[in-house]
Design a protein around this motif. Structure first.
Motif, mmCIF file in Angstrom:
data_model
loop_
_atom_site.group_PDB
_atom_site.id
_atom_site.type_symbol
_atom_site.label_atom_id
_atom_site.label_comp_id
_atom_site.label_asym_id
_atom_site.label_seq_id
_atom_site.Cartn_x
_atom_site.Cartn_y
_atom_site.Cartn_z
ATOM 1 N N VAL A 18 60.818 62.764 -62.658
ATOM 2 C CA VAL A 18 60.502 61.337 -62.672
ATOM 3 C C VAL A 18 60.935 60.723 -61.342
ATOM 4 N N LEU A 19 60.414 59.525 -61.071
ATOM 5 C CA LEU A 19 60.813 58.804 -59.857
ATOM 6 C C LEU A 19 60.522 57.336 -60.028
ATOM 7 N N ASP A 20 61.165 56.536 -59.181
ATOM 8 C CA ASP A 20 60.746 55.151 -59.050
ATOM 9 C C ASP A 20 60.488 54.884 -57.581
ATOM 10 N N VAL A 21 59.551 53.972 -57.324
ATOM 11 C CA VAL A 21 59.140 53.659 -55.958
ATOM 12 C C VAL A 21 58.943 52.151 -55.862
ATOM 13 N N MET A 22 59.445 51.568 -54.789
ATOM 14 C CA MET A 22 59.310 50.129 -54.598
ATOM 15 C C MET A 22 57.830 49.772 -54.452
ATOM 16 N N GLU A 23 57.429 48.672 -55.066
ATOM 17 C CA GLU A 23 56.031 48.242 -54.984
ATOM 18 C C GLU A 23 55.563 48.044 -53.549
ATOM 19 N N LYS A 24 56.474 47.682 -52.655
ATOM 20 C CA LYS A 24 56.096 47.459 -51.258
ATOM 21 C C LYS A 24 55.672 48.754 -50.570
ATOM 22 N N ASP A 25 56.075 49.899 -51.108
ATOM 23 C CA ASP A 25 55.787 51.192 -50.481
ATOM 24 C C ASP A 25 54.465 51.753 -51.006
ATOM 25 N N GLN A 26 53.383 51.063 -50.648
ATOM 26 C CA GLN A 26 52.060 51.392 -51.173
ATOM 27 C C GLN A 26 51.568 52.780 -50.765
ATOM 28 N N ALA A 27 51.907 53.240 -49.569
ATOM 29 C CA ALA A 27 51.474 54.590 -49.167
ATOM 30 C C ALA A 27 52.096 55.634 -50.085
ATOM 31 N N ALA A 28 53.349 55.457 -50.451
ATOM 32 C CA ALA A 28 54.006 56.391 -51.362
ATOM 33 C C ALA A 28 53.355 56.331 -52.742
ATOM 34 N N ILE A 29 53.066 55.139 -53.222
ATOM 35 C CA ILE A 29 52.414 54.999 -54.525
ATOM 36 C C ILE A 29 51.064 55.712 -54.516
ATOM 37 N N LEU A 42 64.450 65.255 -52.049
ATOM 38 C CA LEU A 42 65.461 65.899 -52.882
ATOM 39 C C LEU A 42 65.231 65.591 -54.340
ATOM 40 N N VAL A 43 65.945 66.306 -55.199
ATOM 41 C CA VAL A 43 65.985 66.010 -56.625
ATOM 42 C C VAL A 43 67.443 65.934 -57.042
ATOM 43 N N THR A 44 67.692 65.038 -58.004
ATOM 44 C CA THR A 44 69.040 64.830 -58.517
ATOM 45 C C THR A 44 69.029 64.880 -60.041
ATOM 46 N N ARG A 45 70.224 65.002 -60.601
ATOM 47 C CA ARG A 45 70.385 64.803 -62.043
ATOM 48 C C ARG A 45 70.276 63.299 -62.299
ATOM 49 N N PRO A 46 69.737 62.900 -63.425
ATOM 50 C CA PRO A 46 69.603 61.467 -63.702
ATOM 51 C C PRO A 46 70.950 60.816 -63.996
ATOM 52 N N THR A 47 71.011 59.524 -63.671
ATOM 53 C CA THR A 47 72.168 58.694 -63.999
ATOM 54 C C THR A 47 71.647 57.457 -64.730
ATOM 55 N N PRO A 48 72.531 56.680 -65.341
ATOM 56 C CA PRO A 48 72.071 55.461 -66.019
ATOM 57 C C PRO A 48 71.361 54.469 -65.090
ATOM 58 N N SER A 49 71.587 54.568 -63.786
ATOM 59 C CA SER A 49 70.924 53.639 -62.864
ATOM 60 C C SER A 49 69.546 54.117 -62.414
ATOM 61 N N ASP A 50 69.112 55.287 -62.858
ATOM 62 C CA ASP A 50 67.780 55.796 -62.522
ATOM 63 C C ASP A 50 66.768 55.218 -63.505
ATOM 64 N N ASP A 51 66.066 54.180 -63.042
ATOM 65 C CA ASP A 51 65.160 53.437 -63.920
ATOM 66 C C ASP A 51 64.096 54.308 -64.564
ATOM 67 N N ALA A 52 63.491 55.191 -63.813
ATOM 68 C CA ALA A 52 62.411 56.014 -64.371
ATOM 69 C C ALA A 52 62.951 56.958 -65.446
ATOM 70 N N ALA A 53 64.126 57.525 -65.224
ATOM 71 C CA ALA A 53 64.720 58.422 -66.223
ATOM 72 C C ALA A 53 65.041 57.657 -67.503
ATOM 73 N N THR A 54 65.648 56.493 -67.345
ATOM 74 C CA THR A 54 65.982 55.671 -68.504
ATOM 75 C C THR A 54 64.725 55.284 -69.273
#
Length: 169
Positions: A125-136, A63-75
């Motif tokens: 934009v997006l953020d992905v946890m470092e543990k999720d290497q396949a996604a990265i 999905l895609v969302t509108r950014p919020t202040p808690s969206d690290d990549a958007a900020t």
């Protein structure tokens, strides 16, 4: 049978929630939202969501969302002076169940969101946890550019490092 990606409907939510729990049990993704997956899949900032189907069953979601202040990549993107909030969409909640693995489902879902954002004149934009290497690896293979790292906080005082990305223009 080819994989198809289509807009997610209300009727898909229970199947997507079940799939999310399956992915969480196998991969530890997501780190939040599993207790109430339908709510997690329907955030108030939702712009568009997609389901991927294979042989008549939902095997993936994004999905895609509108950014919020808690969206690290958007900020981060805004703070770099590279964009403004109104021009951004945040990509997320990408998951693929075992039946859709190695079928190109993740790639199709990411491309669908990228195409949608471009048609809307938005930067994705997006953020992905470092543990999720396949996604990265997937995002980097598709040309997403790393713009920095952030600390993602969740649950009861838990945190993990996340990498932030912007889609190719």
């Amino acid at each position: 049978m080819p994989v198809t990606v289509r807009p997610r409907t209300q009727l898909d939510l229970d199947e997507c929630a079940r799939l999310l729990v399956e992915v969480h049990e196998r991969d530890g993704y997501p780190v939040e939202g599993v207790a109430d997956p339908v709510s997690w899949l329907t955030p108030t900032t939702l712009v568009r969501a997609w389901a991927a189907e294979l042989t008549g069953s939902v095997v993936g979601h994004a999905l895609v969302t509108r950014p919020t202040p808690s969206d690290d990549a958007a900020t981060m993107w805004i703070e770099h002076g590279s964009g403004v909030e109104a021009d951004l969409l945040v990509f997320g909640r990408l998951f693929v169940g075992s039946a859709g693995r190695n079928q190109g489902v993740g790639t199709l879902l990411v491309h669908t969101a990228m195409t949608y954002a471009k048609a809307q004149g938005k930067t994705l934009v997006l953020d992905v946890m470092e543990k999720d290497q396949a996604a990265i690896r997937l995002y980097e293979r598709l040309g997403w550019r790393n713009i920095g790292s952030a600390v993602h906080r969740f649950g009861d005082n838990q945190q993990t490092t996340a990498q932030c990305y912007v889609a190719p223009s």
